[in-house]
Design an enzyme around this catalytic site. Structure first.
Site, PDB file in Angstrom:
ATOM      1  N   TRP A 169      41.445  39.817  36.437  1.00  0.00           N
ATOM      2  CA  TRP A 169      41.855  39.323  35.125  1.00  0.00           C
ATOM      3  C   TRP A 169      40.966  39.824  33.994  1.00  0.00           C
ATOM      4  O   TRP A 169      41.310  39.674  32.828  1.00  0.00           O
ATOM      5  CB  TRP A 169      41.866  37.782  35.115  1.00  0.00           C
ATOM      6  CG  TRP A 169      40.589  37.179  35.637  1.00  0.00           C
ATOM      7  CD1 TRP A 169      40.379  36.700  36.902  1.00  0.00           C
ATOM      8  CD2 TRP A 169      39.346  37.028  34.949  1.00  0.00           C
ATOM      9  NE1 TRP A 169      39.086  36.274  37.038  1.00  0.00           N
ATOM     10  CE2 TRP A 169      38.428  36.454  35.847  1.00  0.00           C
ATOM     11  CE3 TRP A 169      38.912  37.312  33.646  1.00  0.00           C
ATOM     12  CZ2 TRP A 169      37.112  36.173  35.504  1.00  0.00           C
ATOM     13  CZ3 TRP A 169      37.596  37.033  33.305  1.00  0.00           C
ATOM     14  CH2 TRP A 169      36.718  36.468  34.224  1.00  0.00           C
ATOM     15  N   ASN A 170      39.800  40.391  34.295  1.00  0.00           N
ATOM     16  CA  ASN A 170      38.828  40.581  33.208  1.00  0.00           C
ATOM     17  C   ASN A 170      39.099  41.791  32.309  1.00  0.00           C
ATOM     18  O   ASN A 170      38.772  41.769  31.134  1.00  0.00           O
ATOM     19  CB  ASN A 170      37.392  40.591  33.744  1.00  0.00           C
ATOM     20  CG  ASN A 170      37.133  41.669  34.757  1.00  0.00           C
ATOM     21  OD1 ASN A 170      38.066  42.276  35.291  1.00  0.00           O
ATOM     22  ND2 ASN A 170      35.873  41.927  35.021  1.00  0.00           N
ATOM     23  N   LYS A 193      50.153  44.181  41.753  1.00  0.00           N
ATOM     24  CA  LYS A 193      50.057  42.726  41.606  1.00  0.00           C
ATOM     25  C   LYS A 193      48.933  42.403  40.632  1.00  0.00           C
ATOM     26  O   LYS A 193      47.755  42.526  40.952  1.00  0.00           O
ATOM     27  CB  LYS A 193      49.749  42.043  42.946  1.00  0.00           C
ATOM     28  CG  LYS A 193      49.999  40.540  42.845  1.00  0.00           C
ATOM     29  CD  LYS A 193      49.138  39.684  43.740  1.00  0.00           C
ATOM     30  CE  LYS A 193      47.773  39.420  43.226  1.00  0.00           C
ATOM     31  NZ  LYS A 193      47.687  38.636  41.971  1.00  0.00           N
ATOM     32  N   GLU A 269      37.005  48.187  44.507  1.00  0.00           N
ATOM     33  CA  GLU A 269      36.098  48.071  43.350  1.00  0.00           C
ATOM     34  C   GLU A 269      35.724  46.602  43.273  1.00  0.00           C
ATOM     35  O   GLU A 269      36.506  45.775  42.816  1.00  0.00           O
ATOM     36  CB  GLU A 269      36.825  48.504  42.068  1.00  0.00           C
ATOM     37  CG  GLU A 269      37.262  49.953  42.039  1.00  0.00           C
ATOM     38  CD  GLU A 269      36.109  50.903  41.723  1.00  0.00           C
ATOM     39  OE1 GLU A 269      34.999  50.442  41.389  1.00  0.00           O
ATOM     40  OE2 GLU A 269      36.323  52.124  41.835  1.00  0.00           O
ATOM     41  N   LEU A 270      34.524  46.264  43.751  1.00  0.00           N
ATOM     42  CA  LEU A 270      34.204  44.846  43.960  1.00  0.00           C
ATOM     43  C   LEU A 270      33.133  44.356  42.981  1.00  0.00           C
ATOM     44  O   LEU A 270      32.901  44.960  41.955  1.00  0.00           O
ATOM     45  CB  LEU A 270      33.792  44.656  45.417  1.00  0.00           C
ATOM     46  CG  LEU A 270      34.818  45.213  46.437  1.00  0.00           C
ATOM     47  CD1 LEU A 270      34.339  45.033  47.860  1.00  0.00           C
ATOM     48  CD2 LEU A 270      36.183  44.572  46.237  1.00  0.00           C
ATOM     49  N   CYS A 303      32.228  43.419  35.741  1.00  0.00           N
ATOM     50  CA  CYS A 303      31.551  43.811  36.980  1.00  0.00           C
ATOM     51  C   CYS A 303      30.331  44.667  36.673  1.00  0.00           C
ATOM     52  O   CYS A 303      29.383  44.724  37.437  1.00  0.00           O
ATOM     53  CB  CYS A 303      32.512  44.597  37.859  1.00  0.00           C
ATOM     54  SG  CYS A 303      33.255  45.961  36.958  1.00  0.00           S
ATOM     55  N   GLU A 400      26.543  36.951  41.046  1.00  0.00           N
ATOM     56  CA  GLU A 400      27.191  37.433  39.823  1.00  0.00           C
ATOM     57  C   GLU A 400      27.571  36.209  38.969  1.00  0.00           C
ATOM     58  O   GLU A 400      28.347  35.363  39.401  1.00  0.00           O
ATOM     59  CB  GLU A 400      28.460  38.170  40.277  1.00  0.00           C
ATOM     60  CG  GLU A 400      29.158  38.950  39.240  1.00  0.00           C
ATOM     61  CD  GLU A 400      30.357  39.718  39.825  1.00  0.00           C
ATOM     62  OE1 GLU A 400      30.955  39.290  40.840  1.00  0.00           O
ATOM     63  OE2 GLU A 400      30.706  40.752  39.247  1.00  0.00           O
TER      64      GLU A 400
END
Ligand code: NAD
Length: 501
Positions: A169-170, A193, A269-270, A303, A400
């Protein structure tokens, strides 16, 4: 280019207009349609708590239908020329420029970031489309001879096949563009999605891609209140070839497990836990400006955020004093209003989580230099917060935070800085401030991060390979490397033409 402010007297009309132009259905096989069970979910404005729109919520059957559409379109799409795919991306870039204010307003409304920052994301997302359009025809292979002279070897790149794309969402536009554009360039079909909290930008972007000429079935979009409804049937489908996911590390790990059954290509991409290291030989003004950008951009919900400020003990006081002055001058508020620097966090749960991080740090002995509290609603605001005397094992250092909280810890030597920086399971973004370039490059060799900013606080660029190491992920997005992720190699061994002579 667009105005960086929104005129308050016409804002209501503009909001109504952009919401009307945003599709609310599921995009399957080129048509927007309702969910098979008629189900819906609401999208909220985090600055006000008001409902912005009600969207169709995909069921498992809808997800399957989207997968069918992607699989059906794959062969045709793979055969189109790279030039025609490149031109669609170029037209999409032009449309993003034309519709920049719509896209930015939608992001501010559904996600909370201040409008000028949202325009920055539109510029970045457009840059991705343009950059990938320029690269699209360059997926060269090679032609060589076997060392023994027995064969001619043709190595070519093919589209990997239908892909499942899941976005967070960011950065609603940037994350969608970073997946959709290279998939288009490579000739892959897709099911996208978007995140439940911010699907509107993706809905609008998908229509924009259709307006740019993307054929039916190439891009299918299935927003849902239940992520599992979409991911599970699609990941179980043997026609799927790849999953590209951007989001948190725990969800990424779950998806990697599901992806093993069909041995899917995975791009992950975490999460991150970025260090920002300020050495005693840094230009402190530059370091403070870098820290402001790396920490406060997107309300800290990035991130790439500088999660830990590691400052040499000789310059810590000067750095903290300057940073405190900059952070206290920030204006918190609804991102549609002029002069706002820091918008709301994305939902109440996110605000409560940030509050808990700060409380635990303070209970553990941290000193609040700026901020430290939530701002009363409506909306989910938290003050820009600067903490010192933070314990090295505080949760705010280990995890985080995803909010406007900057914890400072000090170090005495280069070795200690490197050890602190690397003492995390994450390895995405890092920032180093030193006027000694050899030292900066040496630190780059020693720290385990996929990205490093040297004397800069913002490094994302559409042309650069973006991605992490360790538990921050696998694969890269952006640049030629980002397109290669959507291709697979085929080697064709050909009889030596001289043998046939
Ligand atoms: P999240 O992991 O909660 O959700 C990401 C996406 O996955 C959303 O679309 C969500 O609906 C979906 N999802 C959640 N559970 C799922 C499941 N079980 N199966 C399938 N899909 C599922 O992350 P978020 O809160 O949306 O985003 C914040 C996280 O994303 C942070 O950790 C941040 O660091 C990371 N992030 C990483 C990058 C990067 O490029 N490395 C970029 C942006 C954000």
């Amino acid at each position: 280019m667009s105005s960086t402010t929104l005129d308050a007297s016409t804002l209501g009309t503009r909001i109504d207009g952009v919401l009307q132009r945003t599709p609310t259905g599921l995009l399957i096989g080129g048509h927007w349609r309702e969910a098979s069970d008629g189900g819906t979910f609401d999208v909220e404005n985090p600055a006000t708590g008001e409902v912005l729109a009600t969207l169709a919520s995909a069921t498992r059957e809808d997800a399957q239908a989207a997968m069918d559409a992607a699989a059906d379109a794959q062969e045709y799409w793979a055969r189109t020329s790279s030039r025609s795919r490149s031109e669609i991306l170029r037209r999409a870039f032009d449309l993003v420029q034309e519709r920049a204010e719509d896209l930015a307003l939608l992001m501010t409304l559904e996600m909370g970031k201040p409008f000028p920052e949202a325009l920055g994301e539109v510029k970045y997302g457009g840059g991705v489309l343009r950059g990938v359009s320029e690269e699209a025809g360059r997926g060269y292979g090679r032609d060589s001879e076997a060392p023994e002279g027995t064969l001619r070897m043709l190595v070519k790149r093919k589209p990997v096949g239908p892909c499942l794309l899941i976005t967070p969402w960011n950065f609603p536009l940037a994350m969608a563009a970073r997946k959709v554009a290279p998939a288009v360039a490579a000739g892959c079909t897709m099911v996208l999605k978007p995140a439940r909290l911010t699907p509107l930008t993706s809905q609008y972007f998908a229509q924009l891609m259709i307006d740019a000429g993307l054929p039916p079935g190439v891009l299918n979009v299935v927003a849902s209140a239940s992520a599992g409804n979409v991911s599970e049937p699609i990941l179980a489908d043997p026609r799927l070839r790849k999953i590209s996911f951007t989001g948190s590390t725990p969800v990424g790990k779950q998806l990697m497990k599901l992806a093993t059954d069909n041995v899917l290509r995975t791009s992950m991409e975490l999460g991150g836990n970025g260090p920002l290291i300020v050495f005693e030989d840094a230009d402190i003004d530059k370091a403070v400006a870098g820290a402001m950008a790396a920490k406060m951009r997107n309300m800290g919900e990035a991130c790439t955020a500088a999660n830990r400020l590691l400052v040499h003990e000789d310059v810590a006081e000067e750095f903290v004093t300057e940073l405190a002055a900059r952070m206290s001058a920030l204006t918190v508020g609804d991102g549609t209003r002029e002069g706002v620097d820091v918008g709301p966090l994305v939902e109440a749960k996110a605000r409560d989580s940030v509050e808990e991080f700060v409380k635990e740090a303070v209970d553990g002995g941290a000193r609040v230099v700026v901020g430290g509290s939530r701002v009363n609603g409506p909306g989910y605001f938290f003050q820009p917060t600067l903490l010192t005397n933070v314990s090295r094992d505080a949760r705010v250092i280990r995890e985080e935070v995803f909010g406007p909280v900057a914890p400072v810890i000090t170090f005495a030597t280069e070795d200690e800085a490197v050890e602190l920086a690397n003492s995390t399971e994450y390895g995405l973004a890092s920032y180093v401030f030193t006027e000694n370039i050899s030292r900066g490059l040496r630190i780059g060799d020693r720290i385990e991060f996929g990205l490093m900013g040297l004397n800069v606080g913002v490094i994302s660029n559409a042309a650069a390979p973006f991605g992490g190491v360790k538990q921050s992920g696998i694969g890269r997005e952006g640049g030629a490397e980002g397109i290669a992720e959507y291709t697979t190699l085929q080697y064709v061994g050909i009889e030596n033409p001289w043998d046939a002579a």
